[in-house]
Design a protein around this motif. Structure first.
Motif, PDB file in Angstrom:
ATOM      1  N   GLU A   3       3.666  54.538  45.952  1.00  0.00           N
ATOM      2  CA  GLU A   3       4.676  53.896  46.779  1.00  0.00           C
ATOM      3  C   GLU A   3       5.961  53.767  45.971  1.00  0.00           C
ATOM      4  O   GLU A   3       5.943  53.281  44.844  1.00  0.00           O
ATOM      5  N   SER A   4       7.070  54.218  46.544  1.00  0.00           N
ATOM      6  CA  SER A   4       8.367  54.146  45.883  1.00  0.00           C
ATOM      7  C   SER A   4       9.410  53.660  46.875  1.00  0.00           C
ATOM      8  O   SER A   4       9.313  53.927  48.071  1.00  0.00           O
ATOM      9  N   SER A  18      15.703  56.432  62.457  1.00  0.00           N
ATOM     10  CA  SER A  18      14.819  57.477  62.978  1.00  0.00           C
ATOM     11  C   SER A  18      15.022  58.800  62.253  1.00  0.00           C
ATOM     12  O   SER A  18      14.060  59.487  61.913  1.00  0.00           O
ATOM     13  N   SER A  19      16.276  59.166  62.015  1.00  0.00           N
ATOM     14  CA  SER A  19      16.570  60.431  61.338  1.00  0.00           C
ATOM     15  C   SER A  19      16.014  60.457  59.919  1.00  0.00           C
ATOM     16  O   SER A  19      15.382  61.427  59.502  1.00  0.00           O
ATOM     17  N   VAL A  20      16.256  59.382  59.178  1.00  0.00           N
ATOM     18  CA  VAL A  20      15.763  59.302  57.800  1.00  0.00           C
ATOM     19  C   VAL A  20      14.235  59.290  57.781  1.00  0.00           C
ATOM     20  O   VAL A  20      13.605  59.999  56.993  1.00  0.00           O
ATOM     21  N   THR A  21      13.638  58.508  58.668  1.00  0.00           N
ATOM     22  CA  THR A  21      12.174  58.425  58.742  1.00  0.00           C
ATOM     23  C   THR A  21      11.568  59.789  59.052  1.00  0.00           C
ATOM     24  O   THR A  21      10.593  60.201  58.422  1.00  0.00           O
ATOM     25  N   GLU A  22      12.157  60.496  59.991  1.00  0.00           N
ATOM     26  CA  GLU A  22      11.642  61.811  60.385  1.00  0.00           C
ATOM     27  C   GLU A  22      11.723  62.818  59.239  1.00  0.00           C
ATOM     28  O   GLU A  22      10.744  63.509  58.945  1.00  0.00           O
ATOM     29  N   GLU A  23      12.877  62.906  58.594  1.00  0.00           N
ATOM     30  CA  GLU A  23      13.053  63.898  57.525  1.00  0.00           C
ATOM     31  C   GLU A  23      12.155  63.608  56.320  1.00  0.00           C
ATOM     32  O   GLU A  23      11.522  64.505  55.779  1.00  0.00           O
ATOM     33  N   ILE A  24      12.083  62.361  55.895  1.00  0.00           N
ATOM     34  CA  ILE A  24      11.219  62.019  54.759  1.00  0.00           C
ATOM     35  C   ILE A  24       9.756  62.205  55.154  1.00  0.00           C
ATOM     36  O   ILE A  24       8.945  62.679  54.361  1.00  0.00           O
ATOM     37  N   GLY A  25       9.425  61.871  56.397  1.00  0.00           N
ATOM     38  CA  GLY A  25       8.049  62.012  56.875  1.00  0.00           C
ATOM     39  C   GLY A  25       7.545  63.437  56.872  1.00  0.00           C
ATOM     40  O   GLY A  25       6.332  63.672  56.858  1.00  0.00           O
ATOM     41  N   GLU A  26       8.463  64.412  56.874  1.00  0.00           N
ATOM     42  CA  GLU A  26       8.063  65.818  56.857  1.00  0.00           C
ATOM     43  C   GLU A  26       7.717  66.340  55.468  1.00  0.00           C
ATOM     44  O   GLU A  26       7.204  67.452  55.325  1.00  0.00           O
ATOM     45  N   ILE A  27       7.977  65.540  54.424  1.00  0.00           N
ATOM     46  CA  ILE A  27       7.629  65.959  53.061  1.00  0.00           C
ATOM     47  C   ILE A  27       6.114  65.965  52.923  1.00  0.00           C
ATOM     48  O   ILE A  27       5.432  65.009  53.332  1.00  0.00           O
ATOM     49  N   ASN A  28       5.591  67.034  52.351  1.00  0.00           N
ATOM     50  CA  ASN A  28       4.153  67.161  52.147  1.00  0.00           C
ATOM     51  C   ASN A  28       3.607  65.972  51.358  1.00  0.00           C
ATOM     52  O   ASN A  28       4.113  65.648  50.291  1.00  0.00           O
ATOM     53  N   GLY A  29       2.602  65.314  51.909  1.00  0.00           N
ATOM     54  CA  GLY A  29       1.944  64.205  51.226  1.00  0.00           C
ATOM     55  C   GLY A  29       2.411  62.827  51.652  1.00  0.00           C
ATOM     56  O   GLY A  29       1.783  61.827  51.315  1.00  0.00           O
ATOM     57  N   VAL A  30       3.518  62.738  52.392  1.00  0.00           N
ATOM     58  CA  VAL A  30       4.025  61.425  52.816  1.00  0.00           C
ATOM     59  C   VAL A  30       3.097  60.844  53.877  1.00  0.00           C
ATOM     60  O   VAL A  30       2.771  61.496  54.860  1.00  0.00           O
ATOM     61  N   GLN A  31       2.688  59.607  53.648  1.00  0.00           N
ATOM     62  CA  GLN A  31       1.786  58.901  54.556  1.00  0.00           C
ATOM     63  C   GLN A  31       2.533  57.934  55.478  1.00  0.00           C
ATOM     64  O   GLN A  31       2.162  57.757  56.627  1.00  0.00           O
ATOM     65  N   ASP A  32       3.594  57.297  54.926  1.00  0.00           N
ATOM     66  CA  ASP A  32       4.301  56.268  55.691  1.00  0.00           C
ATOM     67  C   ASP A  32       5.718  56.130  55.156  1.00  0.00           C
ATOM     68  O   ASP A  32       5.954  56.308  53.963  1.00  0.00           O
ATOM     69  N   VAL A  33       6.651  55.824  56.056  1.00  0.00           N
ATOM     70  CA  VAL A  33       8.049  55.576  55.691  1.00  0.00           C
ATOM     71  C   VAL A  33       8.479  54.295  56.391  1.00  0.00           C
ATOM     72  O   VAL A  33       8.370  54.187  57.611  1.00  0.00           O
ATOM     73  N   GLN A  34       8.946  53.321  55.617  1.00  0.00           N
ATOM     74  CA  GLN A  34       9.443  52.063  56.167  1.00  0.00           C
ATOM     75  C   GLN A  34      10.910  51.910  55.775  1.00  0.00           C
ATOM     76  O   GLN A  34      11.238  51.993  54.591  1.00  0.00           O
ATOM     77  N   VAL A  35      11.779  51.702  56.766  1.00  0.00           N
ATOM     78  CA  VAL A  35      13.210  51.587  56.518  1.00  0.00           C
ATOM     79  C   VAL A  35      13.688  50.186  56.889  1.00  0.00           C
ATOM     80  O   VAL A  35      13.414  49.701  57.986  1.00  0.00           O
ATOM     81  N   GLY A  40      19.181  48.947  53.474  1.00  0.00           N
ATOM     82  CA  GLY A  40      19.193  50.361  53.121  1.00  0.00           C
ATOM     83  C   GLY A  40      17.973  50.780  52.331  1.00  0.00           C
ATOM     84  O   GLY A  40      17.855  51.926  51.915  1.00  0.00           O
ATOM     85  N   ASN A  41      17.039  49.844  52.111  1.00  0.00           N
ATOM     86  CA  ASN A  41      15.821  50.166  51.368  1.00  0.00           C
ATOM     87  C   ASN A  41      14.887  51.025  52.206  1.00  0.00           C
ATOM     88  O   ASN A  41      14.619  50.709  53.363  1.00  0.00           O
ATOM     89  N   VAL A  42      14.403  52.095  51.592  1.00  0.00           N
ATOM     90  CA  VAL A  42      13.445  52.986  52.237  1.00  0.00           C
ATOM     91  C   VAL A  42      12.218  53.046  51.337  1.00  0.00           C
ATOM     92  O   VAL A  42      12.308  53.497  50.196  1.00  0.00           O
ATOM     93  N   THR A  43      11.094  52.573  51.838  1.00  0.00           N
ATOM     94  CA  THR A  43       9.849  52.569  51.073  1.00  0.00           C
ATOM     95  C   THR A  43       8.973  53.698  51.585  1.00  0.00           C
ATOM     96  O   THR A  43       8.697  53.786  52.784  1.00  0.00           O
ATOM     97  N   VAL A  44       8.572  54.557  50.655  1.00  0.00           N
ATOM     98  CA  VAL A  44       7.795  55.744  50.996  1.00  0.00           C
ATOM     99  C   VAL A  44       6.419  55.636  50.345  1.00  0.00           C
ATOM    100  O   VAL A  44       6.312  55.436  49.139  1.00  0.00           O
ATOM    101  N   THR A  45       5.382  55.766  51.168  1.00  0.00           N
ATOM    102  CA  THR A  45       4.009  55.788  50.681  1.00  0.00           C
ATOM    103  C   THR A  45       3.505  57.225  50.812  1.00  0.00           C
ATOM    104  O   THR A  45       3.650  57.838  51.870  1.00  0.00           O
ATOM    105  N   SER A  46       2.928  57.734  49.729  1.00  0.00           N
ATOM    106  CA  SER A  46       2.464  59.121  49.737  1.00  0.00           C
ATOM    107  C   SER A  46       1.166  59.249  48.950  1.00  0.00           C
ATOM    108  O   SER A  46       0.812  58.368  48.172  1.00  0.00           O
TER     109      SER A  46
END
Length: 68
Positions: A3-4, A18-35, A40-46
């Motif tokens: 998680e980062s 929505s745009s940021v969530t969608e694009e980051i969500g397409e990265i291989n291995g991403v499980q969840d994106v919380q904005v 402006g914090n975006v937490t990515v779980t992968s």
């Protein structure tokens, strides 16, 4: 599991989120994106370590920028 949190600048509305969530969500291995629009914090779980460049590229594709 990894998680980062990143700071994305330029987001002002739900469509931005929505745009940021969608694009980051397409990265291989991403499980969840919380904005958090207010900070402006975006937490990515992968399921693997993501590179800063992978996140930067996805955020740029969405039309925004990483703060650092």
């Amino acid at each position: 599991m990894s998680e980062s949190t990143y700071i994305v600048t330029g987001m002002t509305c739900g469509h931005c989120v929505s745009s940021v969530t969608e694009e980051i969500g397409e990265i291989n291995g991403v499980q969840d994106v919380q904005v958090d629009l207010s900070t402006g914090n975006v937490t990515v779980t992968s399921d693997r370590e993501l590179t800063h460049e992978e996140i930067r590229s996805a955020v740029t594709e969405a039309g925004y920028q990483l703060a650092s």
